[in-house]
Design a protein around this motif. Structure first.
Motif, PDB file in Angstrom:
ATOM      1  N   GLY A 142      32.166   2.928  -8.726  1.00  0.00           N
ATOM      2  CA  GLY A 142      31.346   2.792  -9.933  1.00  0.00           C
ATOM      3  C   GLY A 142      30.026   3.526  -9.843  1.00  0.00           C
ATOM      4  O   GLY A 142      29.158   3.348 -10.697  1.00  0.00           O
ATOM      5  N   VAL A 143      29.865   4.357  -8.814  1.00  0.00           N
ATOM      6  CA  VAL A 143      28.580   5.022  -8.579  1.00  0.00           C
ATOM      7  C   VAL A 143      28.104   5.797  -9.814  1.00  0.00           C
ATOM      8  O   VAL A 143      26.939   5.703 -10.200  1.00  0.00           O
ATOM      9  CB  VAL A 143      28.649   5.942  -7.344  1.00  0.00           C
ATOM     10  N   SER A 144      29.013   6.515 -10.463  1.00  0.00           N
ATOM     11  CA  SER A 144      28.565   7.314 -11.611  1.00  0.00           C
ATOM     12  C   SER A 144      28.191   6.432 -12.803  1.00  0.00           C
ATOM     13  O   SER A 144      27.353   6.825 -13.622  1.00  0.00           O
ATOM     14  CB  SER A 144      29.613   8.356 -12.005  1.00  0.00           C
ATOM     15  N   ILE A 145      28.794   5.258 -12.910  1.00  0.00           N
ATOM     16  CA  ILE A 145      28.395   4.324 -13.978  1.00  0.00           C
ATOM     17  C   ILE A 145      26.974   3.834 -13.702  1.00  0.00           C
ATOM     18  O   ILE A 145      26.129   3.754 -14.599  1.00  0.00           O
ATOM     19  CB  ILE A 145      29.362   3.125 -14.075  1.00  0.00           C
ATOM     20  N   ILE A 146      26.701   3.527 -12.441  1.00  0.00           N
ATOM     21  CA  ILE A 146      25.366   3.045 -12.051  1.00  0.00           C
ATOM     22  C   ILE A 146      24.316   4.128 -12.305  1.00  0.00           C
ATOM     23  O   ILE A 146      23.232   3.858 -12.823  1.00  0.00           O
ATOM     24  CB  ILE A 146      25.370   2.588 -10.573  1.00  0.00           C
ATOM     25  N   LYS A 147      24.670   5.376 -11.964  1.00  0.00           N
ATOM     26  CA  LYS A 147      23.763   6.512 -12.246  1.00  0.00           C
ATOM     27  C   LYS A 147      23.412   6.548 -13.722  1.00  0.00           C
ATOM     28  O   LYS A 147      22.258   6.700 -14.096  1.00  0.00           O
ATOM     29  CB  LYS A 147      24.463   7.827 -11.877  1.00  0.00           C
ATOM     30  N   ASN A 148      24.435   6.418 -14.570  1.00  0.00           N
ATOM     31  CA  ASN A 148      24.222   6.426 -16.016  1.00  0.00           C
ATOM     32  C   ASN A 148      23.357   5.255 -16.466  1.00  0.00           C
ATOM     33  O   ASN A 148      22.470   5.412 -17.305  1.00  0.00           O
ATOM     34  CB  ASN A 148      25.563   6.362 -16.748  1.00  0.00           C
ATOM     35  N   LEU A 149      23.639   4.077 -15.911  1.00  0.00           N
ATOM     36  CA  LEU A 149      22.880   2.870 -16.273  1.00  0.00           C
ATOM     37  C   LEU A 149      21.391   3.064 -16.002  1.00  0.00           C
ATOM     38  O   LEU A 149      20.546   2.730 -16.821  1.00  0.00           O
ATOM     39  CB  LEU A 149      23.355   1.687 -15.408  1.00  0.00           C
ATOM     40  N   LEU A 150      21.098   3.619 -14.824  1.00  0.00           N
ATOM     41  CA  LEU A 150      19.703   3.705 -14.399  1.00  0.00           C
ATOM     42  C   LEU A 150      18.980   4.907 -14.997  1.00  0.00           C
ATOM     43  O   LEU A 150      17.766   5.027 -14.876  1.00  0.00           O
ATOM     44  CB  LEU A 150      19.624   3.722 -12.868  1.00  0.00           C
ATOM     45  N   SER A 151      19.738   5.794 -15.650  1.00  0.00           N
ATOM     46  CA  SER A 151      19.079   6.936 -16.289  1.00  0.00           C
ATOM     47  C   SER A 151      18.744   6.627 -17.743  1.00  0.00           C
ATOM     48  O   SER A 151      18.224   7.460 -18.469  1.00  0.00           O
ATOM     49  CB  SER A 151      19.982   8.169 -16.209  1.00  0.00           C
ATOM     50  N   LYS A 152      19.054   5.406 -18.180  1.00  0.00           N
ATOM     51  CA  LYS A 152      18.734   5.001 -19.558  1.00  0.00           C
ATOM     52  C   LYS A 152      17.225   5.061 -19.770  1.00  0.00           C
ATOM     53  O   LYS A 152      16.447   4.713 -18.885  1.00  0.00           O
ATOM     54  CB  LYS A 152      19.200   3.553 -19.804  1.00  0.00           C
ATOM     55  N   ASN A 153      16.870   5.467 -20.950  1.00  0.00           N
ATOM     56  CA  ASN A 153      15.455   5.571 -21.276  1.00  0.00           C
ATOM     57  C   ASN A 153      14.860   4.192 -21.505  1.00  0.00           C
ATOM     58  O   ASN A 153      15.171   3.530 -22.484  1.00  0.00           O
ATOM     59  CB  ASN A 153      15.297   6.423 -22.543  1.00  0.00           C
ATOM     60  N   ILE A 154      14.056   3.754 -20.555  1.00  0.00           N
ATOM     61  CA  ILE A 154      13.467   2.429 -20.683  1.00  0.00           C
ATOM     62  C   ILE A 154      11.956   2.573 -20.787  1.00  0.00           C
ATOM     63  O   ILE A 154      11.338   3.295 -20.009  1.00  0.00           O
ATOM     64  CB  ILE A 154      13.835   1.546 -19.483  1.00  0.00           C
TER      65      ILE A 154
END
Lengths: 286, 124
Positions: A142-154
């Motif tokens: 799931g590494v690439s999902i986590i990368k996507n999650l943490l690149s969200k604009n917050i």
């Protein structure tokens, strides 16, 4: 401020701690990086406003162009490619999407296609923004999902609480990569301490500031997790009791700080200590 | 007929290795010439996908038969595509298994396991 909550062993209290901290904090964001079995949403029950698919790049071969030179097979460190009976085989689940095989192919016989491996859901639960990563069943990583999650604009002013996967492998490393502080949750079992030791070593290697939360504490019993913290000079920020009331709230899918005055105070206190630690780190290290 | 077997050491004294993909050596035995040869398994040190690479080595050495105690699904896919028969070893003795296959006493390996990939770091 980005706080990663991790534990090594599963069922120790990562979700309990991260959900309650996010809830007590104003304008916060909770990110569930335990993409194999995300469960923070069971407590937050957010109204989902946005869903998006997560894809990875997987090589695909044009057999008319492939001349069987096997440069891609030899290149792949993960052995995701094999050449049998004059035909290239691609093992999609072994592939780590590095794209190297495309570069080394002299025939330009390889191209990339998108493969869906999961979904990201965004929503709100009262004042908390809830972002959940969900990996499709059967996927390897799931590494690439986590990368996507943490690149969200917050929004920078939001406090972010990252609910990490259990263990101390690639997905945990990805989850804590950008964290300002790591909260290590421990339970008073030998097994728990063993895995706690692994994440303790991990955050040290990654050079992250850290502190411990001891969960499921009895007043009148030995606590091997506490002993471990004392022996290794790990700061204990909070002790959460082994409590029927808390277990009941949790098993009903409710959030302790929204239900119980005492727990509201306890997590308010913990949040204060965490903020203090992060502030301290910032002044010391920068 | 060329038979390959994952083994612990590169000698006739060796035992059959419990792992296929991460065995240190492979024995190549030729039934026509009665000759044995040992080759290193370069897949053994792989980060991942050792079974696939090991199977590729079996294919590249033009084996007809693999005798192994176990085999993962990815390795089996490679071997099946190359029409290599996979037999289950009866014990860890090279000689007894070679004798057994010659007299038709070994059976085809039916249980193909899902592999051990993706478990680094551990869960629960």
């Amino acid at each position: 401020m980005k706080i990663a909550v991790l534990s090594g062993k599963g069922g120790t209290g990562k979700t309990l701690v991260s959900v309650n901290l996010a809830c007590i904090s104003n304008d916060s964001c909770y990110i569930d990086c335990d993409v194999e079995e995300p469960n923070g949403h069971l407590f937050f029950k957010p109204e989902i406003e946005n869903r998006e698919k997560v894809t990875v790049k997987i090589p695909t071969v044009d057999f008319n162009l492939c001349n069987g030179c096997r440069k891609c097979v030899d290149f792949c460190k993960f052995n995701a490619l094999a050449y049998i009976n004059n035909k290239l085989f691609i093992f999609e689940k072994i592939c780590h999407s590095c794209g190297g095989c495309l570069i080394v192919c002299p025939q330009k016989a390889l191209t990339e296609k998108n493969k869906e491996i999961g979904e990201i859901q965004e929503g709100f639960s009262e004042n908390v923004k809830v972002i959940t990563g969900i990996m499709n069943i059967g996927e390897e990583t799931g590494v690439s999902i986590i990368k996507n999650l943490l690149s969200k604009n917050i929004d920078k002013k939001h406090h972010v609480f990252i609910d990490c996967p259990p263990g101390s492998g690639c997905s945990v490393m990805e989850s804590v990569k950008d964290a300002d502080y790591c909260l290590l949750v421990a339970e008073p079992t030998i097994f728990g301490v063993h895995n706690f030791n692994m994440i303790y070593n991990l955050v040290k290697i990654l050079n992250k500031p850290y502190g411990a939360v001891l969960n499921k504490c009895f007043n009148d019993r030995e606590n091997p997790a506490e002993e471990f913290c004392l022996n290794n000079n790990i700061k204990i920020l909070q002790k959460i009791p082994y409590d029927n009331e808390l277990a009941k709230i949790n098993s009903n899918g409710k959030i302790a700080v929204r239900e119980n005055e005492n727990y509201n105070k306890m997590f308010e206190q913990l949040l204060g200590k965490v903020k203090e630690e992060v502030r301290h780190e910032t002044t010391v290290n920068y | 007929m060329k038979i390959m077997i994952p083994v612990d050491e590169n000698s006739s004294q060796s035992k059959i290795c419990v792992s296929f993909g991460r065995a240190p050596y492979f024995l190549i035995y030729d039934t026509d010439s009665d000759e044995s040869k040992y080759i290193e398994n370069t897949a053994a040190e792989s980060q991942g996908g050792a079974g696939i690479k090991a199977a590729q080595i079996i294919v590249d050495n033009k084996a007809d038969v693999l005798i192994t105690p176990r085999c993962g699904e990815n390795a089996a896919e490679v071997l099946n595509a190359a029409n290599i028969k996979i037999y289950k070893s009866m014990n860890d003795s090279i000689q007894e298994n070679l004798n057994a296959i010659k007299s038709g006493e070994l059976s085809i390996l039916n249980e193909i396991h899902e592999g051990f990939h993706g478990h680094h770091g551990g869960r629960r």
